[in-house]
Design an enzyme around this catalytic site. Structure first.
Site, PDB file in Angstrom:
ATOM      1  N   LYS A  65       1.096  -1.281   0.061  1.00 21.89           N
ATOM      2  CA  LYS A  65      -0.076  -0.035  -0.015  1.00 21.89           C
ATOM      3  C   LYS A  65       0.873   1.430   0.030  1.00 21.89           C
ATOM      4  O   LYS A  65       0.486   2.154  -0.690  1.00 21.89           O
ATOM      5  CB  LYS A  65      -0.963   0.147   1.077  1.00 21.89           C
ATOM      6  CG  LYS A  65      -1.930  -0.907   1.214  1.00 21.89           C
ATOM      7  CD  LYS A  65      -2.997  -0.987   2.299  1.00 21.89           C
ATOM      8  CE  LYS A  65      -2.492  -1.361   3.789  1.00 21.89           C
ATOM      9  NZ  LYS A  65      -2.203  -2.824   3.771  1.00 21.89           N
ATOM     10  N   THR A  66       1.812   1.164   0.801  1.00 20.69           N
ATOM     11  CA  THR A  66       2.721   2.224   0.897  1.00 20.69           C
ATOM     12  C   THR A  66       3.658   2.679  -0.402  1.00 20.69           C
ATOM     13  O   THR A  66       3.708   3.605  -0.920  1.00 20.69           O
ATOM     14  CB  THR A  66       3.974   2.221   1.992  1.00 20.69           C
ATOM     15  OG1 THR A  66       2.912   2.012   3.209  1.00 20.69           O
ATOM     16  CG2 THR A  66       4.680   3.568   2.392  1.00 20.69           C
ATOM     17  N   ASP A 110      -0.990   6.475   6.938  1.00 17.01           N
ATOM     18  CA  ASP A 110      -0.701   5.127   7.268  1.00 17.01           C
ATOM     19  C   ASP A 110      -1.791   4.634   8.498  1.00 17.01           C
ATOM     20  O   ASP A 110      -1.627   5.737   9.403  1.00 17.01           O
ATOM     21  CB  ASP A 110       0.899   4.490   7.428  1.00 17.01           C
ATOM     22  CG  ASP A 110       0.872   3.157   7.024  1.00 17.01           C
ATOM     23  OD1 ASP A 110      -0.211   2.469   6.448  1.00 17.01           O
ATOM     24  OD2 ASP A 110       2.194   2.820   7.235  1.00 17.01           O
ATOM     25  N   THR A 159      -5.609  -1.578   7.340  1.00 19.20           N
ATOM     26  CA  THR A 159      -5.927  -2.867   7.431  1.00 19.20           C
ATOM     27  C   THR A 159      -7.510  -3.394   7.723  1.00 19.20           C
ATOM     28  O   THR A 159      -7.851  -4.353   7.295  1.00 19.20           O
ATOM     29  CB  THR A 159      -5.211  -3.735   8.348  1.00 19.20           C
ATOM     30  OG1 THR A 159      -5.118  -2.970   9.731  1.00 19.20           O
ATOM     31  CG2 THR A 159      -3.845  -3.603   8.086  1.00 19.20           C
ATOM     32  N   ARG A 218       6.292  -8.007   1.243  1.00 23.68           N
ATOM     33  CA  ARG A 218       7.250  -7.756   2.162  1.00 23.68           C
ATOM     34  C   ARG A 218       7.745  -8.938   2.761  1.00 23.68           C
ATOM     35  O   ARG A 218       9.089  -8.821   3.064  1.00 23.68           O
ATOM     36  CB  ARG A 218       6.668  -6.847   3.444  1.00 23.68           C
ATOM     37  CG  ARG A 218       7.548  -6.219   4.358  1.00 23.68           C
ATOM     38  CD  ARG A 218       6.702  -5.621   5.588  1.00 23.68           C
ATOM     39  NE  ARG A 218       5.894  -4.460   5.055  1.00 23.68           N
ATOM     40  CZ  ARG A 218       4.945  -4.276   5.966  1.00 23.68           C
ATOM     41  NH1 ARG A 218       4.485  -4.842   7.000  1.00 23.68           N
ATOM     42  NH2 ARG A 218       4.229  -3.194   5.514  1.00 23.68           N
TER      43      ARG A 218
END
Ligand code: ADE
Length: 336
Positions: A65-66, A110, A159, A218
């Site tokens: 997402k980032t 975030d 999330t 990740r």
């Protein structure tokens, strides 16, 4: 057992992660539908010479997402300011961020679901009419001052989209969901990462790492770096299947990429709660983990690969979970 699911805590890892990031949409692997939609929304906003509508990105952690927020900024040729929901404690903190944004800038928040309620309320009204309403003084002497804000784009990442207040959720013109990556996409991520690090790797080793990355870039990138450590420790510059197998065995990452929290979670359902159905609170307290962490970080993948089912009466461990952990179904009066 290595814990794979930790959030982004370690700043060195963050830095490495940053160096790995693709800069443009066309380099971004997977999330096909979301990427296609964004290509259109970005192209259209640029054509109109406008800022992109406020965008909410939601889905399990580690799915990029980032990374995507930075790509959007790059594609829109603008700057991005990154902040973390829980770190904006007071309305004044938000006011000072909003009032110093440059026109067209992207504000990336975030964990936006963890903004305190008062801050969330001010943000909602600021998004509604690009005005920051501040109240000074008390009681009868209270006066309200409106500070006009430059046009900007808020990108919120979360999330759990359901945890945002509905006024805030309503301010996002674009809402996109992230899904776990397929095996093939995870392999593409590992292959790309090996190229960025200029490390040779066999196709078989790529497959081994990708299969254990639980559909999460990740984790794929972390596993890749640990496996590379094993190779480099032996003064080898190439990641072979033998080294990858050795490293993944030593890291105790199981074939489905489960870590020790997953295993304790599943074992608790099977052994303490006869396979379920059992409420999440009961599982969480029996293994000493937070409900929210289990719900947001662990369960989505366990559901995706079919190891648990979520029913109105609670969680159930599936036959696949029993065979994966090589456990026998216990006999229980409550099981069908
Ligand atoms: N790193 C994190 N997510 C990625 C993606 N979807 N494609 C390429 N690199 C990534």
């Amino acid at each position: 057992m290595t814990r794979l699911m930790d959030a982004k805590k370690n700043s060195k890892e963050d830095e490495i992660e940053l160096s790995l990031r693709p800069k443009f949409l066309k380099e971004y692997i997977g999330q096909k539908e979301l990427k296609h939609n964004l290509e259109i929304f970005i192209g259209a906003a640029k054509h109109r010479n406008e800022v992109l509508d406020h965008t909410l990105l939601y889905g399990p952690p580690g799915l990029g997402k980032t990374t995507l927020a930075y790509i959007i900024a790059n594609e829109m040729k603008t700057k991005v300011r990154l902040i973390n929901g829980p770190s904006v404690e007071r309305p004044g903190d938000l006011a000072s961020i909003l009032s110093t944004l440059d026109p067209g800038e992207i504000l990336f928040i975030d964990a936006i679901h963890r903004l305190p309620r008062v801050v969330e309320e001010i943000l909602s009204s600021a998004l509604e009419d690009f005005k920051l309403i501040t109240i000074s003084g008390m009681g009868e002497n209270a006066t309200s001052i409106d500070i006009p804000l430059p046009p900007f784009t808020l990108i919120g990442a979360t999330t759990r989209a359901g945890a945002l207040s509905s006024p805030l959720r309503a301010r996002f013109g674009i809402t996109e969901k992230f899904n776990f990556y397929s095996l093939d996409e995870s392999e593409q991520i590992v292959r790309r990462t090996s190229k960025v690090f200029k490390t040779k790797i066999s196709e078989e080793a790529i497959k081994l790492i990708a299969a254990r990355s639980r559909g999460t870039p990740r984790i794929a990138n972390r596993l890749f770096r640990r496996v590379r450590d094993f190779a480099n420790f032996e003064h080898k510059d190439e990641i072979t299947t033998v080294i990858a197998t050795k490293a993944l065995t030593a890291l105790k990452v199981d074939k489905l990429g489960l870590d020790d929290v997953d295993i304790r979670y599943l074992t608790a359902i099977m052994e303490r709660f006869h396979g379920g159905p059992v409420g999440l609170e009961a599982i969480a307290s029996s293994i000493g983990e937070e409900v929210m962490n289990l719900e947001d970080v662990y369960e989505p993948y366990l559901i995706q690969i079919g190891l648990i089912n979520r029913t109105p009466r609670g969680r159930i461990a599936t036959d696949k979970a029993y065979s994966h952990l090589e456990k026998n179904h216990g006999f229980s009066l409550f099981k069908s």
